[in-house]
Design a protein around this motif. Structure first.
Motif, PDB file in Angstrom:
ATOM      1  N   ASP A  95       0.866  -1.174   0.000  1.00 39.09           N
ATOM      2  CA  ASP A  95       0.000   0.000   0.000  1.00 39.09           C
ATOM      3  C   ASP A  95       0.904   1.225   0.000  1.00 39.09           C
ATOM      4  OD1 ASP A  95      -2.325   1.493  -0.041  1.00 39.09           O
ATOM      5  OD2 ASP A  95      -3.114   0.709   1.844  1.00 39.09           O
ATOM      6  N   ASP A  96       0.329   2.396  -0.266  1.00 38.29           N
ATOM      7  CA  ASP A  96       1.169   3.591  -0.309  1.00 38.29           C
ATOM      8  C   ASP A  96       1.525   4.100   1.079  1.00 38.29           C
ATOM      9  OD1 ASP A  96      -1.440   4.494   0.170  1.00 38.29           O
ATOM     10  OD2 ASP A  96      -1.454   5.932  -1.480  1.00 38.29           O
ATOM     11  N   ILE A  97       0.599   3.942   2.043  1.00 37.01           N
ATOM     12  CA  ILE A  97       0.829   4.499   3.375  1.00 37.01           C
ATOM     13  C   ILE A  97       0.107   3.681   4.435  1.00 37.01           C
ATOM     14  CG2 ILE A  97      -1.127   6.101   3.222  1.00 37.01           C
ATOM     15  CD1 ILE A  97       0.743   8.202   4.597  1.00 37.01           C
ATOM     16  N   ALA A  98       0.734   3.549   5.589  1.00 43.80           N
ATOM     17  CA  ALA A  98       0.065   2.997   6.767  1.00 43.80           C
ATOM     18  C   ALA A  98      -0.302   4.202   7.614  1.00 43.80           C
ATOM     19  CB  ALA A  98       0.978   2.038   7.522  1.00 43.80           C
ATOM     20  N   LYS A 127       2.695   6.380   9.344  1.00 42.04           N
ATOM     21  CA  LYS A 127       2.309   7.469  10.251  1.00 42.04           C
ATOM     22  C   LYS A 127       2.409   6.981  11.702  1.00 42.04           C
ATOM     23  CE  LYS A 127      -0.313  10.508   7.366  1.00 42.04           C
ATOM     24  NZ  LYS A 127      -1.451  11.402   7.348  1.00 42.04           N
ATOM     25  N   PRO A 128       2.699   7.911  12.614  1.00 43.04           N
ATOM     26  CA  PRO A 128       2.920   7.517  14.006  1.00 43.04           C
ATOM     27  C   PRO A 128       1.708   6.856  14.669  1.00 43.04           C
ATOM     28  CG  PRO A 128       3.059   9.927  13.768  1.00 43.04           C
ATOM     29  CD  PRO A 128       2.890   9.342  12.403  1.00 43.04           C
ATOM     30  N   GLN A 129       0.494   7.175  14.232  1.00 40.36           N
ATOM     31  CA  GLN A 129      -0.701   6.614  14.867  1.00 40.36           C
ATOM     32  C   GLN A 129      -1.092   5.242  14.324  1.00 40.36           C
ATOM     33  OE1 GLN A 129      -0.754   9.336  12.853  1.00 40.36           O
ATOM     34  NE2 GLN A 129      -2.432   9.185  11.385  1.00 40.36           N
ATOM     35  N   SER A 130      -0.356   4.721  13.359  1.00 39.65           N
ATOM     36  CA  SER A 130      -0.708   3.430  12.758  1.00 39.65           C
ATOM     37  C   SER A 130      -0.672   2.312  13.798  1.00 39.65           C
ATOM     38  CB  SER A 130       0.247   3.096  11.608  1.00 39.65           C
ATOM     39  OG  SER A 130      -0.095   1.835  11.058  1.00 39.65           O
ATOM     40  N   ILE A 131      -1.717   1.484  13.802  1.00 43.50           N
ATOM     41  CA  ILE A 131      -1.765   0.347  14.715  1.00 43.50           C
ATOM     42  C   ILE A 131      -0.942  -0.831  14.192  1.00 43.50           C
ATOM     43  CG2 ILE A 131      -4.016   0.983  15.667  1.00 43.50           C
ATOM     44  CD1 ILE A 131      -5.188  -1.313  13.863  1.00 43.50           C
ATOM     45  N   THR A 132      -0.499  -0.727  12.958  1.00 47.65           N
ATOM     46  CA  THR A 132       0.283  -1.777  12.309  1.00 47.65           C
ATOM     47  C   THR A 132       1.564  -1.166  11.751  1.00 47.65           C
ATOM     48  OG1 THR A 132      -1.758  -2.885  11.632  1.00 47.65           O
ATOM     49  CG2 THR A 132       0.242  -3.547  10.509  1.00 47.65           C
ATOM     50  N   THR A 133       2.683  -1.799  11.993  1.00 47.84           N
ATOM     51  CA  THR A 133       3.942  -1.349  11.401  1.00 47.84           C
ATOM     52  C   THR A 133       4.273  -2.290  10.257  1.00 47.84           C
ATOM     53  OG1 THR A 133       4.731  -0.481  13.504  1.00 47.84           O
ATOM     54  CG2 THR A 133       6.387  -0.876  11.806  1.00 47.84           C
ATOM     55  N   LYS A 139       9.605   5.832   5.014  1.00 46.08           N
ATOM     56  CA  LYS A 139       9.646   7.124   5.694  1.00 46.08           C
ATOM     57  C   LYS A 139       8.492   7.256   6.678  1.00 46.08           C
ATOM     58  CE  LYS A 139      10.222  12.006   4.640  1.00 46.08           C
ATOM     59  NZ  LYS A 139      10.199  13.053   3.647  1.00 46.08           N
ATOM     60  N   ARG A 140       8.785   7.839   7.828  1.00 56.68           N
ATOM     61  CA  ARG A 140       7.745   8.200   8.802  1.00 56.68           C
ATOM     62  C   ARG A 140       7.325   9.638   8.553  1.00 56.68           C
ATOM     63  NH1 ARG A 140       7.184   5.163  13.626  1.00 56.68           N
ATOM     64  NH2 ARG A 140       8.644   3.431  13.715  1.00 56.68           N
ATOM     65  N   THR A 141       6.031   9.902   8.703  1.00 60.19           N
ATOM     66  CA  THR A 141       5.532  11.264   8.564  1.00 60.19           C
ATOM     67  C   THR A 141       4.238  11.408   9.346  1.00 60.19           C
ATOM     68  OG1 THR A 141       4.987  13.049   7.024  1.00 60.19           O
ATOM     69  CG2 THR A 141       4.174  10.858   6.461  1.00 60.19           C
ATOM     70  N   SER A 142       3.981  12.602   9.810  1.00 59.44           N
ATOM     71  CA  SER A 142       2.676  12.884  10.407  1.00 59.44           C
ATOM     72  C   SER A 142       1.859  13.771   9.468  1.00 59.44           C
ATOM     73  CB  SER A 142       2.839  13.550  11.778  1.00 59.44           C
ATOM     74  OG  SER A 142       3.607  14.721  11.652  1.00 59.44           O
TER      75      SER A 142
END
Length: 195
Positions: A95-98, A127-133, A139-142
């Protein structure tokens, strides 16, 4: 909406991220039999990873979750199931983003129910709030990420907020400052007004 920050990666940046990701996947000695892209956002990254990893099969599932920018629905919904069997296969789910991680979690559960031998997950962003890594991410981003394949959709969702002309102009300016080409933004906004 005024508090939302945007990130606007270019096609070139995305390809570089996918090259890096393909190297990481190869280094982990994970050789997928099939890449499954989560429609719609994961379709382009999945196709590129299929090429970079020389994976023979590509399939898709569709999950719907977001109603608007920064407004997920109560829960994700599987709208389109796989059309190919994955039983006994190693699957790379892309997927493009979690963002919340809910869509990725639903997709993983679904693939397990289809008896995949092994499933690994890959996204460009986390994203930091993702329940799944994801097993692989670049890259991490908010920030709200406006990908090249959903630029018009992002602009449309901003317009749908009915923010007023001044706030709309500010939001578009933030997108342009984050990297969206100004002429493209103007053209897409003009096209939407004429439609």
């Amino acid at each position: 909406m005024a508090g939302i920050d945007y990130e606007v990666p270019t096609w070139s940046q995305i390809y570089d991220m996918l090259l890096s990701q393909a190297q990481k996947i190869s280094t982990q000695n994970f050789r997928a039999d099939i890449v499954v892209g989560v429609a719609r956002g994961g379709l382009v990254p999945a196709r590129i990873l299929t090429d970079l990893l020389e994976t023979p099969e590509l399939a898709t599932i569709q999950i719907s979750f977001y109603q608007n920018i920064d407004q997920p629905a109560l829960k994700p919904i599987l709208k389109q199931a796989l059309t190919v069997p994955i039983e006994g296969k190693k699957v790379l789910l892309v997927d493009d983003i979690a963002d919340t991680g809910e869509s990725l979690k639903l997709a993983q559960t679904y693939l397990r129910q289809q008896d995949a031998l092994e499933t690994k997950t890959a996204t460009l962003y986390l994203k930091p709030q993702s329940i799944t890594t994801p097993d692989f991410y670049e890259k991490r981003t908010s920030a709200w990420v406006a990908f090249p394949w959903d630029t018009k959709e992002t602009l449309r969702k901003i317009i749908q907020h009915q923010l007023g002309k001044r706030v709309l102009t500010q939001e578009v300016s933030k997108l342009v400052k984050a990297g969206l080409p100004k002429l493209l933004a103007e053209k897409l906004l003009k096209d939407m007004k004429e439609a």
